[in-house]
Enzyme design. Structure first.
Site, PDB file in Angstrom:
ATOM      1  N   THR A 152       6.914   5.516   7.795  1.00 11.53           N
ATOM      2  CA  THR A 152       7.256   4.183   7.299  1.00 11.53           C
ATOM      3  C   THR A 152       7.359   4.227   5.778  1.00 11.53           C
ATOM      4  OG1 THR A 152       4.911   3.528   7.226  1.00 11.53           O
ATOM      5  CG2 THR A 152       6.154   2.996   9.233  1.00 11.53           C
ATOM      6  N   ASP A 212       2.331   6.191   9.631  1.00 11.58           N
ATOM      7  CA  ASP A 212       2.408   4.853   9.038  1.00 11.58           C
ATOM      8  C   ASP A 212       1.781   4.930   7.654  1.00 11.58           C
ATOM      9  OD1 ASP A 212       2.700   2.199   8.536  1.00 11.58           O
ATOM     10  OD2 ASP A 212       1.296   1.497  10.056  1.00 11.58           O
ATOM     11  N   ALA A 213       2.593   5.379   6.696  1.00 12.57           N
ATOM     12  CA  ALA A 213       2.104   5.662   5.349  1.00 12.57           C
ATOM     13  C   ALA A 213       2.672   4.705   4.308  1.00 12.57           C
ATOM     14  CB  ALA A 213       2.466   7.098   4.964  1.00 12.57           C
ATOM     15  N   LYS A 214       3.769   4.034   4.636  1.00 11.60           N
ATOM     16  CA  LYS A 214       4.408   3.053   3.755  1.00 11.60           C
ATOM     17  C   LYS A 214       4.629   3.607   2.347  1.00 11.60           C
ATOM     18  CE  LYS A 214       2.558  -0.807   6.435  1.00 11.60           C
ATOM     19  NZ  LYS A 214       1.721  -0.023   7.374  1.00 11.60           N
ATOM     20  N   ARG A 215       5.189   4.789   2.299  1.00  7.14           N
ATOM     21  CA  ARG A 215       5.471   5.427   1.021  1.00  7.14           C
ATOM     22  C   ARG A 215       6.754   4.855   0.419  1.00  7.14           C
ATOM     23  NH1 ARG A 215       0.705   6.880   1.968  1.00  7.14           N
ATOM     24  NH2 ARG A 215       0.001   9.027   1.633  1.00  7.14           N
TER      25      ARG A 215
END
Length: 293
Positions: A139, A112-115
């Site tokens: 993510t 869950d890094a939302k890159r």
């Protein structure tokens, strides 16, 4: 992990539970802190700062290890929120790598890094999480468009999880805003994101984050993306309803990975923390089995 493998795991286990491994050192059980850092008199940030980062990273991994051992029977996925590891510096990254390598390969492993950045930068992010570390999914934020997401989708048997409609209050600032298209039909911005991003990949390599607190929108979301899987945060501590989400959003392949973090990993702050986490995960699994029948 392929879609077929994921669906098989869900069906055979009777669970679509994802456990979030978001270890906040300030919330970890007292006996573990004492074990790794000597006597920790209080539970505040100042005391934790006295522990060096290597010790904190070891503490985090040991906590994760016991949570994984206690919950793996009841879940099909784990989600590692990278911020909780990045906050510990280089040693935190080591703890994250140790954790993802400890998770059984039978389980779906989410970063869950939302890159999300220009293509060549996203390529390096994809390499970090899919080659250097054995995550199955990551993510990503779609704001910069298709070329910022494409590098993640180029990996075989890996998944890109696009932020669609999130569970935080600020989702209304942009995601929930109405916009007028050329044919004069009003839609929400998140609907445009779902419809556009769905064409970048396939239901075999692209999922969406849809927050459990957005239950009223789930039927609309499912009409737009009937075959895709959703990663659903917001159950438990954030108040989302597992029953409501399951009834409104499940498809023929289940199509859901429902995440619970705090409600599982902090089910107890005592020496029984791992056992309590296992019981909390088992309770979610029991409820999910009923919806799968």
């Amino acid at each position: 992990m392929t879609r077929n493998q994921l669906v098989t795991a869900i069906r055979s286990k009777g669970s679509y539970l994802c456990v979030g491994l978001d270890p906040d050192p300030e919330k970890l059980p007292r006996h573990l802190r004492d074990q790794f850092g000597g006597t920790v008199a209080d539970l505040d940030r100042a005391n934790l700062a006295d522990l060096d980062r290597a010790t904190l990273a070891d503490l985090v991994f040991e906590f994760n290890r016991q949570i994984i051992d206690a919950t793996q029977e009841h879940c099909v996925a784990y989600k590692i929120n990278t911020a909780f590891y990045e906050a510990l510096g280089a040693k935190g990254w080591e703890a994250m790598e140790r954790t993802v390598n400890y998770i059984p390969a039978t389980h779906f492993r989410i970063a869950d890094a939302k890159r999300g950045d220009i293509g060549n930068t996203s390529s390096q992010y994809a390499r970090a999480f899919f080659e250097v570390m054995p995550f199955d999914a990551i993510t990503v934020a779609p704001y910069m468009g298709w070329d910022s997401v494409r590098p993640f989708l180029e990996y075989k048997d890996k998944w890109t999880i696009v932020l669609g409609l999130t569970s935080n209050p600020g989702a209304a600032d942009f995601e929930g805003q109405r916009m007028e298209r050329m044919e004069r039909k009003e839609i929400h911005l998140y609907e445009q994101v779902l419809a556009t991003a769905a064409a970048w990949g396939t239901p075999d390599n692209l999922m969406f984050v849809i927050g459990a607190t957005q239950a009223d929108s789930f039927e609309r979301v499912r009409r737009l993306t009937p075959d895709h899987f959703y990663l659903v945060p917001g159950i438990g501590a954030q108040g989302g309803s597992l029953e409501e989400i399951s009834k409104k959003a499940m498809n023929k392949d289940v199509g859901l990975l429902v995440n619970a973090s705090r409600a599982v990993i902090y089910a107890s702050d005592g020496e029984d923390f791992a056992g309590a986490a296992g019981k909390a995960a088992a309770a979610y699994r029991s409820e999910m089995r009923a919806f799968l029948e």
